[in-house]
Design a protein around this motif. Structure first.
Motif, PDB file in Angstrom:
ATOM      1  N   GLY A 171       0.810  -1.215   0.000  1.00 25.09           N
ATOM      2  CA  GLY A 171       0.000   0.000   0.000  1.00 25.09           C
ATOM      3  C   GLY A 171       0.838   1.257   0.000  1.00 25.09           C
ATOM      4  O   GLY A 171       0.505   2.258  -0.641  1.00 25.09           O
ATOM      5  N   LEU A 172       1.970   1.206   0.716  1.00 25.75           N
ATOM      6  CA  LEU A 172       2.858   2.363   0.803  1.00 25.75           C
ATOM      7  C   LEU A 172       3.464   2.697  -0.560  1.00 25.75           C
ATOM      8  O   LEU A 172       3.476   3.856  -0.985  1.00 25.75           O
ATOM      9  CB  LEU A 172       3.955   2.066   1.820  1.00 25.75           C
ATOM     10  N   LEU A 173       3.966   1.674  -1.251  1.00 32.85           N
ATOM     11  CA  LEU A 173       4.638   1.909  -2.531  1.00 32.85           C
ATOM     12  C   LEU A 173       3.635   2.199  -3.656  1.00 32.85           C
ATOM     13  O   LEU A 173       3.827   3.138  -4.434  1.00 32.85           O
ATOM     14  CB  LEU A 173       5.497   0.695  -2.882  1.00 32.85           C
ATOM     15  N   LEU A 174       2.572   1.406  -3.722  1.00 30.47           N
ATOM     16  CA  LEU A 174       1.583   1.624  -4.768  1.00 30.47           C
ATOM     17  C   LEU A 174       0.849   2.952  -4.565  1.00 30.47           C
ATOM     18  O   LEU A 174       0.576   3.676  -5.527  1.00 30.47           O
ATOM     19  CB  LEU A 174       0.580   0.468  -4.792  1.00 30.47           C
ATOM     20  N   GLY A 175       0.549   3.279  -3.306  1.00 28.32           N
ATOM     21  CA  GLY A 175      -0.117   4.548  -3.024  1.00 28.32           C
ATOM     22  C   GLY A 175       0.750   5.739  -3.388  1.00 28.32           C
ATOM     23  O   GLY A 175       0.261   6.744  -3.917  1.00 28.32           O
ATOM     24  N   GLY A 176       2.048   5.640  -3.111  1.00 29.87           N
ATOM     25  CA  GLY A 176       2.953   6.722  -3.473  1.00 29.87           C
ATOM     26  C   GLY A 176       3.030   6.900  -4.974  1.00 29.87           C
ATOM     27  O   GLY A 176       2.997   8.033  -5.484  1.00 29.87           O
ATOM     28  N   ALA A 177       3.135   5.785  -5.710  1.00 29.43           N
ATOM     29  CA  ALA A 177       3.193   5.862  -7.171  1.00 29.43           C
ATOM     30  C   ALA A 177       1.893   6.436  -7.743  1.00 29.43           C
ATOM     31  O   ALA A 177       1.911   7.269  -8.661  1.00 29.43           O
ATOM     32  CB  ALA A 177       3.455   4.478  -7.753  1.00 29.43           C
ATOM     33  N   LEU A 178       0.758   6.030  -7.167  1.00 26.32           N
ATOM     34  CA  LEU A 178      -0.531   6.523  -7.650  1.00 26.32           C
ATOM     35  C   LEU A 178      -0.700   8.010  -7.347  1.00 26.32           C
ATOM     36  O   LEU A 178      -1.200   8.776  -8.178  1.00 26.32           O
ATOM     37  CB  LEU A 178      -1.661   5.713  -7.003  1.00 26.32           C
TER      38      LEU A 178
END
Length: 251
Positions: A185-192
């Motif tokens: 969630g941390l990495l995907l949320g940051g990319a999004l």
């Protein structure tokens, strides 16, 4: 990861994001009628940002609590071990030095052997427990001891019980780490969150670049901070062996 490496990564992410903005504005320049159609995109971007802030907060609280718990266990263990070392002064003469030597050997093993293993999340092995058992045997009371010596031996065993409990907590804290689900969630949320910054047709390219650089750099810094705190005994932000070295400084 050293502080300089962290700063280099943050700056690299910010510059890469700025370059992506420049490429985007060159290949897909904002049209005259693009601004009025951004209401829905702006609302969705705001919701994504809010949800990502919640995930960031949850991750930070989780890793910080674990790191603080690890430091508390270290302080409690070292303090109880030091009390055991001091109580040796009132034990019978033939048991004073064995207790002191066993306490110092345990502290030395923790600092020199176990600390590097905890930083790498490696198993600590049984040597530490064996040294603790040796210390417990050195401080046990004998049936022939007078009552004052037996009371002192009981206090030694009580302090060693605190050492045992804190050691178990330290071992458990060394293996704790952030859930893979939260990392995803941390990495995907940051990319999004960063991706949504490219949906807006900001005509002032410099403003757009500065906004994306600031946001991407801050997200990269926060993720790296969580990564460092996720290692409760790591070299940069982890709990240190200072309580042991302070109480049991090399002779």
């Amino acid at each position: 990861m050293a502080l300089l490496e962290t700063l280099v990564i943050v700056l690299g992410v910010a510059l890469a994001s700025a370059l992506a903005v420049v490429v985007k504005t060159k290949l897909f320049p904002a049209k005259e009628d693009e601004e009025p159609r951004e209401d829905v995109a702006e609302y969705i971007a705001m919701m994504v940002s809010v949800l990502y802030a919640v995930v960031l907060g949850l991750c930070l609280v989780s890793v910080w609590d674990n790191r603080a718990s690890a430091a508390d266990h270290v302080q409690a263990e070292a303090s109880a071990l030091h009390q055991t070392y001091l109580l040796a002064d009132v034990l019978p003469a033939d048991r004073r030095q064995p207790v002191r030597d066993a306490a110092r050997a345990y502290a030395t093993h923790v600092v020199d052997v176990e600390w590097p293993r905890m930083a790498e999340r490696e198993p600590l092995g049984q040597t530490g427990w064996q040294l603790l058992e040796r210390l417990r045997a050195a401080g046990e009371a004998r049936a022939s001891d007078p009552m004052p010596d037996q009371l002192t031996a009981q206090e030694v065993l009580a302090q060693l019980g605190y050492v045992d409990e804190a050691r178990r907590g330290r071992e458990a804290a060394a293996q704790e780490q952030l859930s893979p689900v939260l990392w995803a969630g941390l990495l995907l949320g940051g990319a999004l969150t960063l991706a949504f910054m490219f949906l807006f047709g900001i005509r002032r390219n410099f403003t757009h670049v500065v906004m994306v650089m600031g946001l991407s750099g801050f997200i990269a810094f926060t993720v790296l901070l969580i990564h460092q705190l996720d290692a409760p005994f790591g070299a940069l932000l982890g709990a240190t062996a200072e309580p042991f070295t302070r109480y049991f400084a090399p002779a």
